[in-house]
Design a protein around this motif. Structure first.
Motif, PDB file in Angstrom:
ATOM      1  N   ALA A   1       0.841  -1.203   0.000  1.00 51.10           N
ATOM      2  CA  ALA A   1       0.000   0.000   0.000  1.00 51.10           C
ATOM      3  C   ALA A   1       0.867   1.241   0.000  1.00 51.10           C
ATOM      4  N   GLU A   2       0.456   2.227  -0.778  1.00 45.33           N
ATOM      5  CA  GLU A   2       1.076   3.559  -0.786  1.00 45.33           C
ATOM      6  C   GLU A   2      -0.057   4.557  -0.667  1.00 45.33           C
ATOM      7  N   GLY A   3       0.087   5.502   0.250  1.00 42.61           N
ATOM      8  CA  GLY A   3      -0.966   6.485   0.414  1.00 42.61           C
ATOM      9  C   GLY A   3      -0.648   7.469   1.509  1.00 42.61           C
ATOM     10  N   ALA A   4      -1.682   7.817   2.273  1.00 40.07           N
ATOM     11  CA  ALA A   4      -1.522   8.806   3.335  1.00 40.07           C
ATOM     12  C   ALA A   4      -2.412   8.459   4.513  1.00 40.07           C
ATOM     13  N   GLN A   5      -1.929   8.829   5.681  1.00 40.05           N
ATOM     14  CA  GLN A   5      -2.736   8.803   6.899  1.00 40.05           C
ATOM     15  C   GLN A   5      -3.194  10.254   7.080  1.00 40.05           C
ATOM     16  N   ILE A   6      -4.496  10.464   7.143  1.00 35.29           N
ATOM     17  CA  ILE A   6      -5.055  11.807   7.226  1.00 35.29           C
ATOM     18  C   ILE A   6      -5.360  12.142   8.689  1.00 35.29           C
ATOM     19  N   TYR A   7      -4.882  13.308   9.112  1.00 38.63           N
ATOM     20  CA  TYR A   7      -5.107  13.790  10.471  1.00 38.63           C
ATOM     21  C   TYR A   7      -5.920  15.073  10.410  1.00 38.63           C
TER      22      TYR A   7
ATOM     23  N   ILE B   1      -5.967   6.698   3.351  1.00 35.69           N
ATOM     24  CA  ILE B   1      -6.318   6.699   1.926  1.00 35.69           C
ATOM     25  C   ILE B   1      -5.108   6.113   1.214  1.00 35.69           C
ATOM     26  N   ALA B   2      -5.281   4.933   0.615  1.00 36.30           N
ATOM     27  CA  ALA B   2      -4.140   4.286  -0.040  1.00 36.30           C
ATOM     28  C   ALA B   2      -4.585   3.425  -1.212  1.00 36.30           C
ATOM     29  N   SER B   3      -3.660   3.262  -2.140  1.00 37.33           N
ATOM     30  CA  SER B   3      -3.840   2.311  -3.237  1.00 37.33           C
ATOM     31  C   SER B   3      -3.132   1.027  -2.854  1.00 37.33           C
TER      32      SER B   3
ATOM     33  N   GLY C   1       3.399  -4.146  -8.922  1.00 39.70           N
ATOM     34  CA  GLY C   1       3.418  -2.821  -9.531  1.00 39.70           C
ATOM     35  C   GLY C   1       2.107  -2.381 -10.152  1.00 39.70           C
ATOM     36  N   LYS C   2       1.065  -3.205 -10.080  1.00 47.28           N
ATOM     37  CA  LYS C   2      -0.238  -2.853 -10.650  1.00 47.28           C
ATOM     38  C   LYS C   2      -1.226  -2.549  -9.531  1.00 47.28           C
ATOM     39  N   THR C   3      -2.037  -1.517  -9.717  1.00 42.50           N
ATOM     40  CA  THR C   3      -3.063  -1.179  -8.739  1.00 42.50           C
ATOM     41  C   THR C   3      -4.155  -2.238  -8.797  1.00 42.50           C
ATOM     42  N   ILE C   4      -4.430  -2.858  -7.648  1.00 38.81           N
ATOM     43  CA  ILE C   4      -5.437  -3.914  -7.615  1.00 38.81           C
ATOM     44  C   ILE C   4      -6.538  -3.634  -6.596  1.00 38.81           C
ATOM     45  N   GLY C   5      -6.452  -2.492  -5.913  1.00 35.10           N
ATOM     46  CA  GLY C   5      -7.486  -2.187  -4.937  1.00 35.10           C
ATOM     47  C   GLY C   5      -7.205  -0.905  -4.200  1.00 35.10           C
ATOM     48  N   ARG C   6      -7.993  -0.691  -3.132  1.00 34.51           N
ATOM     49  CA  ARG C   6      -7.823   0.520  -2.332  1.00 34.51           C
ATOM     50  C   ARG C   6      -8.112   0.233  -0.871  1.00 34.51           C
ATOM     51  N   HIS C   7      -7.577   1.111  -0.025  1.00 29.54           N
ATOM     52  CA  HIS C   7      -7.732   1.038   1.427  1.00 29.54           C
ATOM     53  C   HIS C   7      -8.237   2.393   1.875  1.00 29.54           C
ATOM     54  N   TYR C   8      -9.293   2.392   2.704  1.00 33.81           N
ATOM     55  CA  TYR C   8      -9.895   3.659   3.109  1.00 33.81           C
ATOM     56  C   TYR C   8     -10.578   3.501   4.455  1.00 33.81           C
ATOM     57  N   ALA C   9     -11.215   4.594   4.921  1.00 36.03           N
ATOM     58  CA  ALA C   9     -11.824   4.647   6.250  1.00 36.03           C
ATOM     59  C   ALA C   9     -12.717   3.448   6.512  1.00 36.03           C
ATOM     60  N   GLY C  10     -12.703   3.018   7.751  1.00 38.51           N
ATOM     61  CA  GLY C  10     -13.509   1.888   8.184  1.00 38.51           C
ATOM     62  C   GLY C  10     -12.816   1.098   9.287  1.00 38.51           C
ATOM     63  N   PRO C  11     -11.614   0.587   9.088  1.00 39.15           N
ATOM     64  CA  PRO C  11     -10.850   0.546   7.835  1.00 39.15           C
ATOM     65  C   PRO C  11     -11.362  -0.546   6.885  1.00 39.15           C
TER      66      PRO C  11
ATOM     67  N   ALA D   1     -10.190  -5.034  -6.674  1.00 39.74           N
ATOM     68  CA  ALA D   1     -10.824  -4.683  -7.946  1.00 39.74           C
ATOM     69  C   ALA D   1     -11.901  -5.690  -8.353  1.00 39.74           C
ATOM     70  N   ASP D   2     -11.855  -6.908  -7.807  1.00 36.86           N
ATOM     71  CA  ASP D   2     -12.871  -7.919  -8.148  1.00 36.86           C
ATOM     72  C   ASP D   2     -14.184  -7.715  -7.387  1.00 36.86           C
ATOM     73  N   GLY D   3     -14.246  -6.659  -6.550  1.00 36.34           N
ATOM     74  CA  GLY D   3     -15.464  -6.343  -5.812  1.00 36.34           C
ATOM     75  C   GLY D   3     -15.502  -6.902  -4.401  1.00 36.34           C
ATOM     76  N   SER D   4     -14.584  -7.779  -4.051  1.00 32.82           N
ATOM     77  CA  SER D   4     -14.561  -8.295  -2.684  1.00 32.82           C
ATOM     78  C   SER D   4     -13.920  -7.259  -1.768  1.00 32.82           C
ATOM     79  N   ALA D   5     -14.375  -7.254  -0.508  1.00 32.69           N
ATOM     80  CA  ALA D   5     -13.868  -6.268   0.451  1.00 32.69           C
ATOM     81  C   ALA D   5     -14.033  -6.787   1.866  1.00 32.69           C
ATOM     82  N   VAL D   6     -13.192  -6.273   2.771  1.00 36.33           N
ATOM     83  CA  VAL D   6     -13.302  -6.582   4.191  1.00 36.33           C
ATOM     84  C   VAL D   6     -13.180  -5.296   5.003  1.00 36.33           C
TER      85      VAL D   6
END
Length: 161
Positions: free
Chosen positions: A38-44, A62-64, A69-79, A84-89
């Motif tokens: 993951a590469e992104g930011a921790q927002i304060y 907020i992270a990819s 080397g290919k973007t395959i998803g995202r990480h965000y609040a919740g956490p 990309a296949d629609g599965s999430a936790v």
């Protein structure tokens, strides 16, 4: 010599790839489903603390998510982690250990409390955050409602029982 966050995260990954995971975040008896970078930011956010003084409070990540080397998803609040296949936790912190330096966010173990979809993340019961680089911020906070984005990198390991 200056290094980019990506270079530093790759150095951290190389240095700790074979290191033992601290007991506080271990998932004994579980099987690895996937490991993504993951590469992104921790927002304060600058807000009043319990004592009434302004302080930076963690708001959200907020992270990819990357694989080879290919973007395959995202990480965000919740956490949340979403492929990309629609599965999430969605996870809830169950353990933590210090990062390698005071500027690194902690290593985490998160229990999965909700999931959706039938793809790669279906059946995942635990998420570990390892190899953290950056992401902490503790500077002066002068204006309520201000935001600070602290760049970070980490690896997320998805496991199932």
């Amino acid at each position: 010599m200056r290094h980019s966050l990506t270079t530093l995260s790759l150095l951290a990954l190389t240095a700790t790839a074979h290191a033992q995971v601290p007991d506080a975040i271990a998932a004994k008896g579980e099987t690895v489903v996937a490991t993504w970078h993951a590469e992104g930011a921790q927002i304060y956010e600058c807000k009043a603390a319990a004592d009434g003084k302004l302080a930076w409070a963690f708001r959200e990540p907020i992270a990819s998510l990357f694989l080879d080397g290919k973007t395959i998803g995202r990480h965000y609040a919740g956490p949340n982690w979403e492929h990309a296949d629609g599965s999430a936790v969605v996870g809830k912190v169950a353990g933590n250990a210090p990062g390698a330096t005071p500027k690194d966010i902690p290593l985490l173990k998160l229990d999965v409390v909700a999931s959706r979809g039938s793809g790669t993340l279906s059946g995942v019961t635990t998420v570990q955050r390892i190899n953290t680089v950056g992401g902490r911020y503790e500077g002066a906070c002068d204006k309520a409602g201000a935001f600070y984005s602290a760049p970070y990198a980490a690896d997320y390991v998805f496991l199932k029982k």
